[in-house]
Motif scaffolding. Structure first.
Motif, PDB file in Angstrom:
ATOM      1  N   GLY A 138       0.812  -1.215   0.000  1.00  0.00           N
ATOM      2  CA  GLY A 138       0.000   0.000   0.000  1.00  0.00           C
ATOM      3  C   GLY A 138       0.843   1.261   0.000  1.00  0.00           C
ATOM      4  N   GLN A 141       2.276   1.827  -3.425  1.00  0.00           N
ATOM      5  CA  GLN A 141       1.285   2.358  -4.350  1.00  0.00           C
ATOM      6  C   GLN A 141       1.078   3.851  -4.125  1.00  0.00           C
ATOM      7  OE1 GLN A 141       0.158   2.423  -7.343  1.00  0.00           O
ATOM      8  NE2 GLN A 141      -0.493   0.294  -7.147  1.00  0.00           N
ATOM      9  N   ARG A 142       1.132   4.290  -2.876  1.00  0.00           N
ATOM     10  CA  ARG A 142       1.034   5.731  -2.593  1.00  0.00           C
ATOM     11  C   ARG A 142       2.209   6.486  -3.218  1.00  0.00           C
ATOM     12  NH1 ARG A 142      -0.610   3.875   2.579  1.00  0.00           N
ATOM     13  NH2 ARG A 142      -2.777   4.387   3.039  1.00  0.00           N
ATOM     14  N   LEU A 162      -4.524  -1.517  -7.916  1.00  0.00           N
ATOM     15  CA  LEU A 162      -4.767  -2.137  -6.616  1.00  0.00           C
ATOM     16  C   LEU A 162      -4.736  -3.661  -6.665  1.00  0.00           C
ATOM     17  CD1 LEU A 162      -7.707   0.110  -5.327  1.00  0.00           C
ATOM     18  CD2 LEU A 162      -5.246   0.541  -5.299  1.00  0.00           C
ATOM     19  N   LEU A 165      -2.724  -5.801  -4.085  1.00  0.00           N
ATOM     20  CA  LEU A 165      -2.964  -5.581  -2.656  1.00  0.00           C
ATOM     21  C   LEU A 165      -3.968  -6.592  -2.116  1.00  0.00           C
ATOM     22  CD1 LEU A 165      -3.292  -1.685  -2.710  1.00  0.00           C
ATOM     23  CD2 LEU A 165      -1.214  -3.068  -2.508  1.00  0.00           C
ATOM     24  N   LEU A 169      -6.750  -3.895   2.169  1.00  0.00           N
ATOM     25  CA  LEU A 169      -5.991  -2.740   1.709  1.00  0.00           C
ATOM     26  C   LEU A 169      -6.558  -2.190   0.399  1.00  0.00           C
ATOM     27  CD1 LEU A 169      -3.673  -0.964   2.492  1.00  0.00           C
ATOM     28  CD2 LEU A 169      -2.097  -2.525   1.344  1.00  0.00           C
ATOM     29  N   ARG A 170      -7.107  -3.068  -0.431  1.00  0.00           N
ATOM     30  CA  ARG A 170      -7.757  -2.616  -1.666  1.00  0.00           C
ATOM     31  C   ARG A 170      -8.891  -1.642  -1.346  1.00  0.00           C
ATOM     32  NH1 ARG A 170      -7.302  -6.335  -6.533  1.00  0.00           N
ATOM     33  NH2 ARG A 170      -9.162  -5.296  -7.296  1.00  0.00           N
ATOM     34  N   MET A 173      -7.396   1.699  -0.095  1.00  0.00           N
ATOM     35  CA  MET A 173      -6.790   2.482  -1.173  1.00  0.00           C
ATOM     36  C   MET A 173      -7.844   2.995  -2.151  1.00  0.00           C
ATOM     37  SD  MET A 173      -3.588   2.907  -0.743  1.00  0.00           S
ATOM     38  CE  MET A 173      -3.107   3.461  -2.373  1.00  0.00           C
TER      39      MET A 173
END
Length: 365
Positions: A138, A141-142, A162, A165, A169-170, A173
Motif C-alpha cells: 500500500g 502504491q502511494r 490495486l 494488494l 488494503l484494496r 486504497m
C-alpha cells in the motif's frame, strides 16, 4: 469546450488479429472514467493506446483538444500509475517522486515544494527517507501515485493499481483514490477487472468484452439499465438474476410466467411493459426480490418460492431458489424467516425489472 479525452473510431491490431474494434469514448475535465471487463477484453491495451505506449492501427485520439494520435508519450501531458508500481529500488521515496521533475529540469525549490505538498496529500511524509524495499504494498502504491501527482498532468492513467494488494488494503486504497479525485478534481482513466472498484470510483464506466465496448454510462445507468446480458451479468455482486420467462399480453399489462421446479409457474403482472415478445430473459437484481415487509414498491408482486439454500451474510441473508431452470438469488434481511427446503413468500419489484432478447442478449425495455 473540448473533452479532456476524445477517442474516435480507434482500432488496434496485432498483425492480422484485431484486439480493439471501433472504440469511441470521451470524457470531460474532472471525470473519472473506469474501463472494466474480464481479462483479455482489451481495456489495458486501450489504456496503453491512450498513453502512447501502443501505436494505434486506425482512428484518432485527442487529449485536451490536441490530436495526440502520433505524439510521443512524454509529450502527451499524462501521468501513469502501473500495477507493478515501477519504482526505482535504489532511490529513496523522495527521489522516486522527484526524479521525473529532475529529468525535466524543474528547479530544486519547486521540486521540494511539490514533494512536500504531495507527501502531505498522501500521508507519506514519514516515508520519504526510505527505499521501496522497506515499504508495504500500500505504501509503494502511494509513492507511485505521488510520482504521478507531482506532474500535474492533463490526464492521470491507472493500470489496475490495486490488484497486487490484499482485500482489506484494496478497500482502503480505493477510498483514498476516490477522496483524492474529489479533492483534486483531476481527470482520470482507470483500468480494472473488479466491477466493485468500477462502481465505487467512476463518474463514467466503459464496459468492454472482446475488444468491443458493450455499454458506456454512469454507475447508476450501468447497474439499473444494463444494455445486454453480458453487462447485466458482469456488473453487480451478486450478479443480476437472469431468468427465462414467457411474456403474454393481458389487458393493460403483461403476464410474466416463470417456470418453477416444484409446481405451477409463478405468474407476475407487469403493467409497465406491454410490448414484449413471448420469449424473454427477465433480469432482476437480488435486492429486488425481498421479504414482502421490506419491499414496499407500488410495483411489488408476491409469489411463493421454494428456498433451496440460505446464506447468512451479516446485515443481509441470501436465499437461493430455482426459477426458470436457473438458480436465483434473493437478498433478504438478516432476521428473515426463510429456511432451506421451505416455501417462502417473496416480493418481486416489477418496477426494477429488465428484459432481454434471448437470442441477441440485447435489452428490450
Amino acid at each position: 469546450m473540448s473533452p479532456i479525452l476524445d477517442v474516435k473510431n480507434l482500432y488496434k491490431n496485432y498483425g492480422a488479429t484485431a484486439v480493439l474494434h471501433d472504440i469511441n469514448v470521451s470524457i470531460e475535465e474532472g471525470d473519472f472514467l473506469v474501463l472494466v471487463g474480464p481479462s483479455g477484453c482489451g481495456k489495458s491495451t486501450l489504456l496503453n493506446c491512450i498513453a502512447g505506449l501502443e501505436p494505434i492501427s486506425g482512428g484518432d485520439l485527442f487529449i485536451g483538444g490536441q490530436n495526440m494520435t502520433n505524439v510521443s508519450p512524454k509529450d502527451r501531458d499524462i501521468a501513469m500509475v502501473f500495477q507493478s508500481y515501477a519504482l526505482y529500488p535504489t532511490m529513496t521515496v523522495a527521489k522516486n517522486i522527484t526524479f521525473g521533475m529532475k529529468v525535466r529540469g524543474v528547479d530544486p525549490a519547486t521540486q521540494e515544494a511539490k514533494l512536500k505538498h504531495v507527501a502531505a496529500q498522501l500521508q507519506i511524509e514519514q516515508l520519504l527517507h526510505r527505499k521501496p524495499g522497506q515499504l508495504s504494498g500500500g505504501q509503494r502504491q502511494r509513492v507511485a501515485m505521488g510520482r504521478a501527482l507531482v506532474r500535474d498532468p492533463k490526464l492521470f492513467l491507472f493500470d489496475e493499481p490495486l490488484s497486487n494488494l490484499d482485500a482489506k488494503l484494496r478497500v482502503e486504497m480505493r477510498t483514498e483514490i476516490k477522496a483524492l479525485h474529489q479533492k483534486l478534481g483531476a481527470s482520470m482513466v482507470y483500468v480494472t477487472h473488479d466491477q466493485i472498484e468500477a462502481m465505487t470510483l467512476a463518474t463514467k464506466i466503459v464496459v468492454m468484452k472482446g475488444g468491443v465496448i458493450q455499454q458506456i454510462g454512469s454507475p447508476a445507468e450501468i447497474y439499473n439499465r444494463p444494455a445486454n446480458l453480458f453487462v447485466a451479468d458482469f456488473m453487480g455482486s451478486p450478479a443480476m438474476n437472469l431468468i427465462p420467462a414467457k411474456a403474454r399480453r393481458n389487458g393493460n399489462g403483461t403476464k410474466i410466467e416463470i417456470a418453477r421446479k416444484d409446481g405451477e409457474p409463478i405468474v407476475l403482472t407487469d403493467t409497465r411493459n406491454t410490448d414484449l415478445p413471448e420469449d424473454v430473459i427477465m433480469g432482476v437484481r437480488p435486492e429486488d426480490i425481498a421479504d414482502p415487509a421490506r419491499l414496499t414498491s407500488e410495483h411489488a408482486q408476491i409469489a411463493e418460492c421454494l428456498i433451496e439454500i440460505v446464506e447468512p451474510a451479516g446485515a443481509d441473508t441470501y436465499a437461493v431458489m430455482q426459477l426458470g431452470g436457473k438458480h436465483v438469488t434473493a437478498r433478504l434481511h438478516a432476521e428473515t424467516s426463510a429456511k432451506a427446503g421451505a416455501q417462502q413468500s417473496l416480493a418481486f419489484d416489477l418496477g426494477k425489472v429488465s428484459y432481454f432478447e434471448p437470442e441477441t442478449g440485447q435489452r428490450l425495455n
